[in-house]
Design a protein around this motif. Structure first.
Motif, PDB file in Angstrom:
ATOM      1  N   ASP A  34       2.686   0.742  -3.246  1.00 15.59           N
ATOM      2  CA  ASP A  34       1.624  -0.280  -3.345  1.00 15.59           C
ATOM      3  C   ASP A  34       0.810  -0.384  -2.061  1.00 15.59           C
ATOM      4  OD1 ASP A  34       4.092  -1.222  -2.341  1.00 15.59           O
ATOM      5  OD2 ASP A  34       3.386  -3.288  -2.489  1.00 15.59           O
ATOM      6  N   LYS A  35       1.346   0.140  -0.954  1.00 13.17           N
ATOM      7  CA  LYS A  35       0.569   0.199   0.304  1.00 13.17           C
ATOM      8  C   LYS A  35       0.295   1.652   0.669  1.00 13.17           C
ATOM      9  CE  LYS A  35       0.374  -4.252   1.206  1.00 13.17           C
ATOM     10  NZ  LYS A  35      -0.935  -4.929   1.112  1.00 13.17           N
ATOM     11  N   LEU A  36       0.287   2.501  -0.351  1.00 11.68           N
ATOM     12  CA  LEU A  36       0.051   3.935  -0.152  1.00 11.68           C
ATOM     13  C   LEU A  36       0.968   4.522   0.934  1.00 11.68           C
ATOM     14  CD1 LEU A  36      -3.818   3.991  -0.568  1.00 11.68           C
ATOM     15  CD2 LEU A  36      -2.051   4.269  -2.293  1.00 11.68           C
ATOM     16  N   LYS A  96      -0.810   8.436  -5.537  1.00 10.39           N
ATOM     17  CA  LYS A  96      -1.772   8.770  -4.483  1.00 10.39           C
ATOM     18  C   LYS A  96      -1.089   9.386  -3.276  1.00 10.39           C
ATOM     19  CE  LYS A  96      -5.223   5.348  -5.836  1.00 10.39           C
ATOM     20  NZ  LYS A  96      -5.895   4.098  -5.393  1.00 10.39           N
ATOM     21  N   ALA A 115      -0.524   6.932   3.963  1.00  6.45           N
ATOM     22  CA  ALA A 115      -1.891   6.559   4.347  1.00  6.45           C
ATOM     23  C   ALA A 115      -2.019   6.133   5.808  1.00  6.45           C
ATOM     24  CB  ALA A 115      -2.425   5.468   3.434  1.00  6.45           C
ATOM     25  N   ALA A 162      -0.213   4.612   9.759  1.00  8.80           N
ATOM     26  CA  ALA A 162       0.520   3.482  10.298  1.00  8.80           C
ATOM     27  C   ALA A 162       0.007   2.244   9.565  1.00  8.80           C
ATOM     28  CB  ALA A 162       0.275   3.370  11.791  1.00  8.80           C
ATOM     29  N   ILE A 204      -1.810  -0.844   9.046  1.00  5.22           N
ATOM     30  CA  ILE A 204      -2.918  -1.508   9.740  1.00  5.22           C
ATOM     31  C   ILE A 204      -2.692  -3.019   9.790  1.00  5.22           C
ATOM     32  CG2 ILE A 204      -5.430  -1.902   9.748  1.00  5.22           C
ATOM     33  CD1 ILE A 204      -5.667   0.854   8.293  1.00  5.22           C
ATOM     34  N   GLY A 223      -1.232   8.157  11.074  1.00  6.25           N
ATOM     35  CA  GLY A 223       0.198   8.401  11.255  1.00  6.25           C
ATOM     36  C   GLY A 223       0.793   9.274  10.156  1.00  6.25           C
ATOM     37  N   GLU A 257      -8.493   7.243  12.884  1.00  8.40           N
ATOM     38  CA  GLU A 257      -8.256   6.120  13.791  1.00  8.40           C
ATOM     39  C   GLU A 257      -9.500   5.646  14.522  1.00  8.40           C
ATOM     40  OE1 GLU A 257      -6.188   8.742  13.565  1.00  8.40           O
ATOM     41  OE2 GLU A 257      -4.103   8.076  13.699  1.00  8.40           O
ATOM     42  N   GLY A 299      -1.894   7.990  17.598  1.00  2.42           N
ATOM     43  CA  GLY A 299      -0.916   7.476  18.564  1.00  2.42           C
ATOM     44  C   GLY A 299       0.511   7.950  18.365  1.00  2.42           C
ATOM     45  N   TRP A 300       0.714   8.811  17.387  1.00  2.51           N
ATOM     46  CA  TRP A 300       2.073   9.346  17.184  1.00  2.51           C
ATOM     47  C   TRP A 300       2.090  10.855  17.391  1.00  2.51           C
ATOM     48  CZ3 TRP A 300       3.143   6.284  12.011  1.00  2.51           C
ATOM     49  CH2 TRP A 300       3.375   4.937  12.325  1.00  2.51           C
ATOM     50  N   ARG A 306     -12.337  12.746   6.750  1.00  2.00           N
ATOM     51  CA  ARG A 306     -11.214  12.918   5.840  1.00  2.00           C
ATOM     52  C   ARG A 306     -11.490  14.184   5.048  1.00  2.00           C
ATOM     53  NH1 ARG A 306      -9.620   6.840   4.429  1.00  2.00           N
ATOM     54  NH2 ARG A 306     -10.181   5.940   6.434  1.00  2.00           N
TER      55      ARG A 306
HETATM   56  C1  HXC Z   1      -1.799  -0.771   5.655  1.00  4.07           C
HETATM   57  C2  HXC Z   1      -2.739   0.162   3.811  1.00  4.07           C
HETATM   58  C3  HXC Z   1      -3.036   1.342   4.529  1.00  4.07           C
HETATM   59  C4  HXC Z   1      -2.638   1.401   5.893  1.00  4.07           C
HETATM   60  C5  HXC Z   1      -3.730   1.594   2.522  1.00  4.07           C
HETATM   61  N1  HXC Z   1      -3.184   0.360   2.581  1.00  4.07           N
HETATM   62  N2  HXC Z   1      -3.644   2.201   3.697  1.00  4.07           N
HETATM   63  N3  HXC Z   1      -2.136  -0.879   4.383  1.00  4.07           N
HETATM   64  N4  HXC Z   1      -2.027   0.312   6.387  1.00  4.07           N
HETATM   65  N5  HXC Z   1      -2.832   2.478   6.647  1.00  4.07           N
HETATM   66  C6  HXC Z   1      -3.089  -0.632   1.515  1.00  4.07           C
HETATM   67  C7  HXC Z   1      -4.402  -1.282   1.197  1.00  4.07           C
HETATM   68  O1  HXC Z   1      -4.662  -2.322   2.117  1.00  4.07           O
HETATM   69  C8  HXC Z   1      -4.140  -1.814  -0.185  1.00  4.07           C
HETATM   70  O2  HXC Z   1      -3.329  -2.950  -0.101  1.00  4.07           O
HETATM   71  C9  HXC Z   1      -3.295  -0.698  -0.793  1.00  4.07           C
HETATM   72  O3  HXC Z   1      -2.711   0.008   0.306  1.00  4.07           O
HETATM   73  C10 HXC Z   1      -4.091   0.281  -1.609  1.00  4.07           C
HETATM   74  O4  HXC Z   1      -5.154   0.751  -0.813  1.00  4.07           O
HETATM   75  P1  HXC Z   1      -6.687   0.764  -1.293  1.00  4.07           P
HETATM   76  O5  HXC Z   1      -7.508   0.882  -0.086  1.00  4.07           O
HETATM   77  O6  HXC Z   1      -6.931  -0.357  -2.218  1.00  4.07           O
HETATM   78  O7  HXC Z   1      -6.694   2.128  -2.132  1.00  4.07           O
HETATM   79  P2  HXC Z   1      -7.883   3.163  -2.282  1.00  4.07           P
HETATM   80  O8  HXC Z   1      -9.168   2.452  -2.564  1.00  4.07           O
HETATM   81  O9  HXC Z   1      -7.389   4.196  -3.247  1.00  4.07           O
HETATM   82  O10 HXC Z   1      -8.064   3.837  -0.849  1.00  4.07           O
HETATM   83  C11 HXC Z   1      -7.047   4.616  -0.304  1.00  4.07           C
HETATM   84  C12 HXC Z   1      -7.329   4.958   1.194  1.00  4.07           C
HETATM   85  C13 HXC Z   1      -7.602   3.654   1.970  1.00  4.07           C
HETATM   86  C14 HXC Z   1      -8.549   5.881   1.246  1.00  4.07           C
HETATM   87  C15 HXC Z   1      -6.102   5.692   1.696  1.00  4.07           C
HETATM   88  O11 HXC Z   1      -6.547   2.731   1.676  1.00  4.07           O
HETATM   89  C16 HXC Z   1      -7.651   3.836   3.438  1.00  4.07           C
HETATM   90  O12 HXC Z   1      -8.630   4.310   3.961  1.00  4.07           O
HETATM   91  N6  HXC Z   1      -6.576   3.450   4.147  1.00  4.07           N
HETATM   92  C17 HXC Z   1      -6.551   3.438   5.589  1.00  4.07           C
HETATM   93  C18 HXC Z   1      -6.347   4.835   6.113  1.00  4.07           C
HETATM   94  C19 HXC Z   1      -6.288   4.834   7.624  1.00  4.07           C
HETATM   95  O13 HXC Z   1      -7.238   4.405   8.311  1.00  4.07           O
HETATM   96  N7  HXC Z   1      -5.174   5.316   8.190  1.00  4.07           N
HETATM   97  C20 HXC Z   1      -4.981   5.405   9.609  1.00  4.07           C
HETATM   98  C21 HXC Z   1      -4.292   4.163  10.088  1.00  4.07           C
HETATM   99  S1  HXC Z   1      -4.170   4.146  11.855  1.00  4.07           S
HETATM  100  P3  HXC Z   1      -3.609  -4.242  -1.013  1.00  4.07           P
HETATM  101  O14 HXC Z   1      -2.554  -5.200  -0.581  1.00  4.07           O
HETATM  102  O15 HXC Z   1      -5.014  -4.648  -0.708  1.00  4.07           O
HETATM  103  O16 HXC Z   1      -3.447  -3.735  -2.411  1.00  4.07           O
HETATM  104  C22 HXC Z   1      -2.825   5.048  12.226  1.00  4.07           C
HETATM  105  C23 HXC Z   1      -2.460   5.098  13.678  1.00  4.07           C
HETATM  106  C24 HXC Z   1      -1.237   5.934  13.945  1.00  4.07           C
HETATM  107  O17 HXC Z   1      -2.196   5.598  11.383  1.00  4.07           O
HETATM  108  C25 HXC Z   1      -0.726   5.732  15.342  1.00  4.07           C
HETATM  109  C26 HXC Z   1      -0.058   4.413  15.536  1.00  4.07           C
HETATM  110  C27 HXC Z   1       0.490   4.219  16.925  1.00  4.07           C
END
Ligand code: HXC
Length: 260
Positions: A26-28, A62, A66, A68, A70, A113, A136, A144-145, A169
């Motif tokens: 549910d949070k991918l 999916k 997705a 770390a 956020i 991540g 990021e 960051g990982w 992407r």
């Molecule tokens: C927290 C996340 C998430 C994430 C998705 N979700 N990615 N929650 N952290 N990285 C959650 C959404 O908030 C949503 O929760 C649910 O998962 C479904 O996502 P949607 O966006 O509704 O789905 P969709 O429209 O299909 O889009 C999918 C997606 C998009 C393209 C993957 O979710 C997205 O762009 N996610 C962020 C990707 C990202 O920027 N990743 C890098 C993170 S930074 P709800 O509760 O609303 O249903 C990182 C740093 C690493 O990783 C280093 C750390 C030190």
């Protein structure tokens, strides 16, 4: 055997193939601290069970991971962010030094991540539905990982800069062209295909496989002369082992080897 955490499962089959599935669809499959801690435990467990191959994947339609989490990161202070980065690094390091090949079955989104976890694996196989990137920059942060380092070493400096600067992407075929994944297969064939690869690797001589991985890891860890010295020592240490004698005898006898 099967071990589960709230957001993670570890299955080990009779061939010695373990599958670690991040299970927070549910949070991918975004990685919060709890999931990262569970991954460390799962990696320890897989090592304790002496598995021959580990597959890392994500649950749900999916797929992969997705990134770390956020939501978790939004309010972190610098020391808290440091701790969270440290935890993710520990997971990636544990994958990289896992004493058997680790295959990322990239079955969907692998961002931030999630891409970094895939980069820490030995091999990456993507489904046609995979989308990969280090977005990021658009969150006001950077990978960051370990992403800045492992990405550049895997695909080269220019391509790494493009991904990290633009936060693009890319789809599976571009990821293949970039050398970011080794292979792309139809989505519904990914699981079987990776299972076949894993089975084949699981049948290889264990000790030689471990030395192969450790030696290849040295490329990234040491200057070349240290890596070459390591290879010389590690190579000769395989002589006198059952698998070395068996592998060579089998070849000369024109039969299949029976490894330990
Ligand atoms: C927290 C996340 C998430 C994430 C998705 N979700 N990615 N929650 N952290 N990285 C959650 C959404 O908030 C949503 O929760 C649910 O998962 C479904 O996502 P949607 O966006 O509704 O789905 P969709 O429209 O299909 O889009 C999918 C997606 C998009 C393209 C993957 O979710 C997205 O762009 N996610 C962020 C990707 C990202 O920027 N990743 C890098 C993170 S930074 P709800 O509760 O609303 O249903 C990182 C740093 C690493 O990783 C280093 C750390 C030190």
């Amino acid at each position: 055997s099967n071990v589960s955490w709230d957001t993670l499962t570890l299955d080990v089959d009779d061939d010695g193939v373990a599958t670690l599935t991040v299970n927070r669809p549910d949070k991918l499959n975004a990685l919060n601290a709890e999931t990262l801690e569970a991954m460390l435990e799962a990696l320890d467990e897989a090592e304790a069970q002496d598995v021959r191959v580990l597959v890392v994947t994500g649950a749900g339609d999916k797929g992969f991971i997705a990134g770390a989490d956020i939501g978790h990161m939004q309010e972190l202070s610098t020391p808290e962010a440091q701790e969270y980065a440290e935890l993710g690094h520990r997971v990636c390091d544990a994958i990289e030094s896992f004493p058997a090949p680790v295959i990322a079955a990239v079955n969907g989104y692998a961002f931030g991540g999630g891409c970094e976890v895939a980069l820490a694996c030995d091999l990456r196989v993507a489904s046609e539905r995979a989308v990969i990137g280090q977005p990021e920059i658009d969150l006001g942060i950077v990978p960051g990982w370990g992403g800045t380092q492992r990405l550049s070493r895997l695909i080269g400096d220019e391509r790494a800069r493009r991904l990290v600067f633009f936060g693009d992407r890319i789809d599976a075929s571009d990821a293949y062209e970039y050398g970011l994944v080794g292979e792309v297969v139809a989505h519904d064939q990914l699981e079987d295909h990776v299972a076949e690869m894993a089975k084949e690797l699981a049948e290889k001589p264990k000790h030689a496989m471990q030395v192969a991985k450790e030696s290849l890891n040295m490329v990234h860890e040491e200057p070349q002369n240290a890596g070459l010295a390591f290879e010389r020592r590690a190579w000769s240490s395989l002589f006198g082992t059952h698998d070395q004698r068996e592998g060579m005898s089998a070849f000369l006898d024109k039969r299949d080897p029976e490894f330990e």
